[in-house]
Structures are given as C-alpha cells and as structure tokens.
Design an enzyme around this catalytic site. Structure first.
Site, PDB file in Angstrom:
ATOM      1  N   HIS A 134       0.810  -1.214   0.000  1.00  0.00           N
ATOM      2  CA  HIS A 134       0.000   0.000   0.000  1.00  0.00           C
ATOM      3  C   HIS A 134       0.848   1.272   0.000  1.00  0.00           C
ATOM      4  O   HIS A 134       1.862   1.371   0.674  1.00  0.00           O
ATOM      5  CB  HIS A 134      -0.942   0.016   1.209  1.00  0.00           C
ATOM      6  CG  HIS A 134      -0.219   0.033   2.532  1.00  0.00           C
ATOM      7  ND1 HIS A 134       0.156   1.193   3.170  1.00  0.00           N
ATOM      8  CD2 HIS A 134       0.204  -0.986   3.317  1.00  0.00           C
ATOM      9  CE1 HIS A 134       0.771   0.903   4.297  1.00  0.00           C
ATOM     10  NE2 HIS A 134       0.818  -0.417   4.414  1.00  0.00           N
ATOM     11  N   HIS A 143      12.565  -1.673 -11.985  1.00  0.00           N
ATOM     12  CA  HIS A 143      12.311  -3.106 -12.130  1.00  0.00           C
ATOM     13  C   HIS A 143      12.244  -3.734 -10.746  1.00  0.00           C
ATOM     14  O   HIS A 143      13.235  -3.733 -10.008  1.00  0.00           O
ATOM     15  CB  HIS A 143      13.422  -3.762 -12.955  1.00  0.00           C
ATOM     16  CG  HIS A 143      13.207  -5.223 -13.205  1.00  0.00           C
ATOM     17  ND1 HIS A 143      14.100  -5.992 -13.921  1.00  0.00           N
ATOM     18  CD2 HIS A 143      12.204  -6.074 -12.850  1.00  0.00           C
ATOM     19  CE1 HIS A 143      13.659  -7.234 -13.989  1.00  0.00           C
ATOM     20  NE2 HIS A 143      12.513  -7.310 -13.331  1.00  0.00           N
TER      21      HIS A 143
END
Length: 207
Positions: A134, A143
């Site tokens: 979150h 990446h």
C-alpha cells in the site's frame, strides 16, 4: 487501476528473454503482436511467431508499443527517444487494486500484487510474484524482480532494480539508479547510485 489494458496490436521493443514474457502476457491480455524491434536476430520474434521489424533505431512508435528490454540502461535510452506514450501490459493473473495507478508502458506479470493507492511510474517492470504494498511510490523505469516485496510506503527512484526475492521494509526510501541484490533485506534508506547486498543490506560500492 485507472484503466484496463488497451485492446489493439502491440509492437515489442526488444527481442530477448523479457520480450518472450511480455509477448505472451500481452496475448493473454488480449493484444495481438505486430512484431519485434531488436538490434540482433530476435529469438523472441522466432518463438512468438512474429516478424522482426528492424533495429532499435528503426522503431516506429506511431502504433501501440511497449519496451520489452530487461536491461534498465537500454530501456532508458529508448524512453529518452520515444517518451511515455506506451501501452501497459497487465497479465490476467496480476492483482492490481482499483485505487492503484500503473504508468504508461508498465508491465505487470503473473501473480504480482499492486496494493491500495500504490503509484507505479511509466515503463516499470513489476515481475512475476512481486509485491508492491500500500501507498508505495515508484518512479519511472524501475524493475521489481520476481518475488521481491516492497513494504508499505516504500519509495523507489527511477532506474533502480530491486533484485529477485529482495525485501524492502516499510517506509524505506530507495534512491535513483540503485541496484538491490537478490535476497537482500533492506532496513534503511539507500542513496542514489548505490549497490547493496546481504541481510541486512549493506552498501557495496556504486551500481
């Protein structure tokens, strides 16, 4: 998520192993593949049964496209030239909350999870089974490798790699151009350009 995958033909920029992954995910997400641009003979074009359209310098970005190169430096060069008007590829097995945002050109792989109110910048790779918790914020061309986990409210700067199976504790800030080694546990902020390894992670020179 802010909008669904676009249903259209897609060109892959890059023809190596990552292109195979992105290409198959794109087909499962409802795209057709228009072809591949790559500087060398493209194994992805052959295995995906599509045409090699030319080199990376020949790219026609007028249609749908996504960068399918795994190397972040090579990706950055393409981004500089073509910008961010790229398609997202979201594997049907990815879990992306409605409140999360994925930037243009982002790939979200199978079994990855992007949780509530996370913001992922353009041209990111959220690889297989990676977890973005979150309220994380990722800048462009990041990446997050297979199995890596970012705890809540982690910040990751552009051009950084979070290696396979790495763990980043909640609230940690990762700078730009950072390499986090496979299996690391990152418990404190990491400055721009650093390479970190180990448990807990320690700096090992520059990326």
């Amino acid at each position: 998520m802010d909008e669904p995958n676009e249903q259209r033909a897609l060109t892959l920029i890059g023809g190596g192993g990552h292109a195979l992954v992105v290409g198959e995910a794109a087909r499962r997400a409802g795209f057709s593949l228009a072809g591949v641009y790559d500087d060398d003979a493209s194994p992805a074009a052959l295995r995906l049964g599509v045409t090699r359209l030319g080199s990376l310098n020949d790219v026609d970005a007028s249609g749908g496209w996504i960068i399918a190169l795994g190397n972040l430096a090579a990706r950055a060069k393409v981004i500089e030239r073509l910008g961010s008007d790229a398609a997202r590829v979201i594997h049907p097995g990815a879990s992306v909350e409605a409140s999360a945002t994925l930037g243009a050109g982002t790939y979200a792989g199978p079994r990855c999870v992007v949780h509530s109110f996370a913001v992922v910048g353009a041209h990111a790779i959220i690889n297989t089974a990676a977890v973005i918790e979150h309220e994380c914020e990722l800048e462009s061309n990041v990446h997050v490798a297979p199995g890596a986990v970012l705890g809540g409210r982690v910040r990751v700067g552009s051009g950084s790699l979070v290696g396979i199976g790495a763990r980043v504790l909640p609230g940690v800030r990762i700078g730009r151009g950072v390499v986090i080694g496979a299996g690391c546990v990152v418990i404190r902020d990491v400055p721009d350009g650093a390479r970190v390894v180990g448990v807990p992670a320690r700096e090992l020179g520059k990326a």
